[in-house]
Design an enzyme around this catalytic site. Structure first.
Site, short mmCIF file in Angstrom:
data_model
loop_
_atom_site.label_atom_id
_atom_site.label_comp_id
_atom_site.label_asym_id
_atom_site.label_seq_id
_atom_site.Cartn_x
_atom_site.Cartn_y
_atom_site.Cartn_z
N SER A 1 0.73 -1.18 0.13
CA SER A 1 -0.05 0.07 0.08
C SER A 1 1.12 1.38 -0.05
O SER A 1 2.12 1.16 0.51
CB SER A 1 -0.98 0.15 1.30
OG SER A 1 -1.47 1.54 1.46
N TYR B 1 -2.11 -0.60 10.57
CA TYR B 1 -2.11 -1.03 9.41
C TYR B 1 -1.04 -0.63 8.35
O TYR B 1 -0.30 -1.60 7.86
CB TYR B 1 -3.39 -0.49 8.60
CG TYR B 1 -3.50 -0.76 7.09
CD1 TYR B 1 -4.00 -1.95 6.69
CD2 TYR B 1 -3.27 0.23 6.01
CE1 TYR B 1 -3.89 -2.12 5.23
CE2 TYR B 1 -3.25 0.14 4.74
CZ TYR B 1 -3.77 -1.14 4.29
OH TYR B 1 -3.85 -1.21 3.03
N1 NAP Z 1 -8.61 -0.33 -1.75
C1 NAP Z 1 -7.45 0.55 -1.54
O1 NAP Z 1 -8.00 1.40 -1.29
C2 NAP Z 1 -6.21 -0.10 -0.99
C3 NAP Z 1 -5.25 0.85 -1.03
C4 NAP Z 1 -4.05 0.04 -0.76
C5 NAP Z 1 -3.78 -1.27 -0.53
N2 NAP Z 1 -4.80 -2.18 -0.52
C6 NAP Z 1 -4.43 -3.43 -0.35
O2 NAP Z 1 -5.32 -4.00 -1.53
C7 NAP Z 1 -5.51 -5.52 -1.00
C8 NAP Z 1 -6.79 -6.02 -1.44
O3 NAP Z 1 -7.61 -5.08 -0.92
P1 NAP Z 1 -8.91 -4.36 -1.42
O4 NAP Z 1 -8.87 -2.94 -1.56
O5 NAP Z 1 -9.42 -5.13 -3.01
O6 NAP Z 1 -10.05 -4.84 -0.57
P2 NAP Z 1 -11.52 -5.73 -0.41
O7 NAP Z 1 -12.28 -5.45 -1.58
O8 NAP Z 1 -11.87 -5.59 0.88
O9 NAP Z 1 -10.84 -7.30 -0.67
C9 NAP Z 1 -10.30 -8.02 0.19
C10 NAP Z 1 -10.26 -9.49 -0.12
O10 NAP Z 1 -9.36 -10.12 0.71
C11 NAP Z 1 -10.22 -11.10 1.50
N3 NAP Z 1 -9.61 -11.87 2.61
C12 NAP Z 1 -9.60 -10.64 3.81
N4 NAP Z 1 -9.19 -11.42 4.89
C13 NAP Z 1 -9.25 -12.73 4.60
C14 NAP Z 1 -8.83 -13.90 4.86
N5 NAP Z 1 -8.77 -14.05 6.42
N6 NAP Z 1 -9.01 -15.09 4.20
C15 NAP Z 1 -9.21 -15.13 3.01
N7 NAP Z 1 -9.69 -13.94 2.38
C16 NAP Z 1 -9.39 -12.79 3.16
C17 NAP Z 1 -11.54 -10.84 1.14
O11 NAP Z 1 -12.23 -11.74 1.35
P3 NAP Z 1 -13.87 -11.95 1.49
O12 NAP Z 1 -14.53 -10.63 1.04
O13 NAP Z 1 -14.37 -13.01 0.90
O14 NAP Z 1 -13.81 -11.84 2.95
C18 NAP Z 1 -11.41 -10.04 -0.26
O15 NAP Z 1 -11.73 -10.85 -1.12
C19 NAP Z 1 -5.43 -5.46 0.53
O16 NAP Z 1 -3.98 -6.13 0.68
C20 NAP Z 1 -5.17 -3.98 0.80
O17 NAP Z 1 -4.54 -3.75 1.99
C21 NAP Z 1 -6.06 -1.61 -0.87
#
Ligand code: NAP
Length: 275
Positions: A146, A157
């Site tokens: 991130s 975080y």
């Molecule tokens: N969105 C942003 O602004 C942003 C910015 C910087 C970095 N990121 C990073 O991007 C990555 C993806 O996040 P996202 O933004 O796409 O968020 P998201 O839409 O909430 O997706 C998160 C994913 O991780 C899965 N997950 C979480 N805990 C889990 C566990 N214990 N076992 C199995 N699966 C798990 C969720 O599964 P379920 O939904 O099925 O529970 C979901 O598929 C993360 O590492 C996050 O830190 C995001």
């Protein structure tokens, strides 16, 4: 085989493929011809992603698991190896944030962030490397960090994402003599379900600014179509998950002598979320 199917014959695993960045990445890997293992906790969402990949002419398998359970990642990597005889691409993407100060934070929330963002990612790196060595793949491991890892004061975080950056750099050193490359991707604000653990007012300000009128409750997962509308209507502030997925595809499509070590993908406007 056309250029559109550059990953044909390869096996990929994407954690967090049921939503957001992982979902977009999995769909694109499938479109490019890889067989994709879709890992997440929401069966219906994983089935939906698999159906989309199959409809587009690709193949995928679903693994509905909690990756924080001991041995889960290793066993699903072994499953991919057993079923397809290979592992070429491992995308350690699953992650979450509970925002808040350190003084008022809750230990259970810290533990979940550390377990998911650091320990499960470490297990994914270790099991992925072992599987790639076993099958002799020219492999790619992608760790999703991130932009919080670029700030020194990004809270618990952010601390987990600083750890991801150090893990990626260290592993890259360890693998200099292997045919396995490590890419560390640092997204900025992206329209996903990432705000599910934030106070509802945080998500609602985006929903309202995008001209939508829908209620938001803590823990809620918004449908992909709504997230897409948010990304389209709030372009200077939010990336679309596909923007990050494109960066991942670029990295894993390079020849093995080229390591795309780090990629920052962010919207034009920076969002400084207080931790
Ligand atoms: N969105 C942003 O602004 C942003 C910015 C910087 C970095 N990121 C990073 O991007 C990555 C993806 O996040 P996202 O933004 O796409 O968020 P998201 O839409 O909430 O997706 C998160 C994913 O991780 C899965 N997950 C979480 N805990 C889990 C566990 N214990 N076992 C199995 N699966 C798990 C969720 O599964 P379920 O939904 O099925 O529970 C979901 O598929 C993360 O590492 C996050 O830190 C995001």
């Amino acid at each position: 085989m056309t250029d559109a199917h550059t990953l044909h014959g390869k096996t990929a695993i994407v954690t967090g493929a049921s939503s957001g960045i992982g979902r977009a990445t999995a769909e694109l890997l499938g479109q490019k011809g890889a067989h994709v293992y879709l890992v997440g906790r929401t069966q219906t969402a994983l089935d939906e992603v698999r159906n989309l990949i199959v409809k587009a002419g690709g193949t995928a398998s679903v693994a509905c698991v909690n990756i924080n359970e001991t041995g889960r990642i290793a066993s699903l990597v072994q499953r991919a190896l057993d079923e397809t005889t290979r592992l070429d691409i491992m995308v350690n993407n699953a992650g979450l944030e509970y925002p808040g100060s350190i003084i008022d934070g809750e230990a259970d929330q810290w533990r979940e962030m550390v377990d998911t963002n650091i320990l499960a990612l470490l297990s994914g790196c270790q099991a992925g490397v072992k599987a790639m060595r076993t099958c002799g793949a020219q492999g790619h491991i992608v760790n999703v960090s991130s932009v919080s890892a670029q700030r020194p004061n990004s809270g618990v975080y952010g601390a987990t994402k600083h750890a991801v950056n150090v893990i990626s750099s260290s592993l890259r050193d360890e693998l200099e003599d292997d045919d396995i490359r490590i890419t560390n991707v640092m997204p900025g604000a992206t329209s996903t379900n990432f705000a599910r653990n934030f106070p509802p007012a945080f998500a609602e300000q985006f929903i309202n600014a995008a001209g939508l009128d829908i209620p938001f409750t803590p823990g809620q997962r918004l449908p992909a179509e709504i997230l897409n509308t948010l990304a389209n209507n709030l372009k200077p502030m939010l990336c679309n998950p596909i923007d990050v997925a494109n960066a991942v595809i670029y990295a894993v499509s390079q020849p093995i002598n080229v390591n795309i070590a780090e990629i920052v993908v962010r919207p034009p406007r920076a969002m400084n979320v207080a931790h």
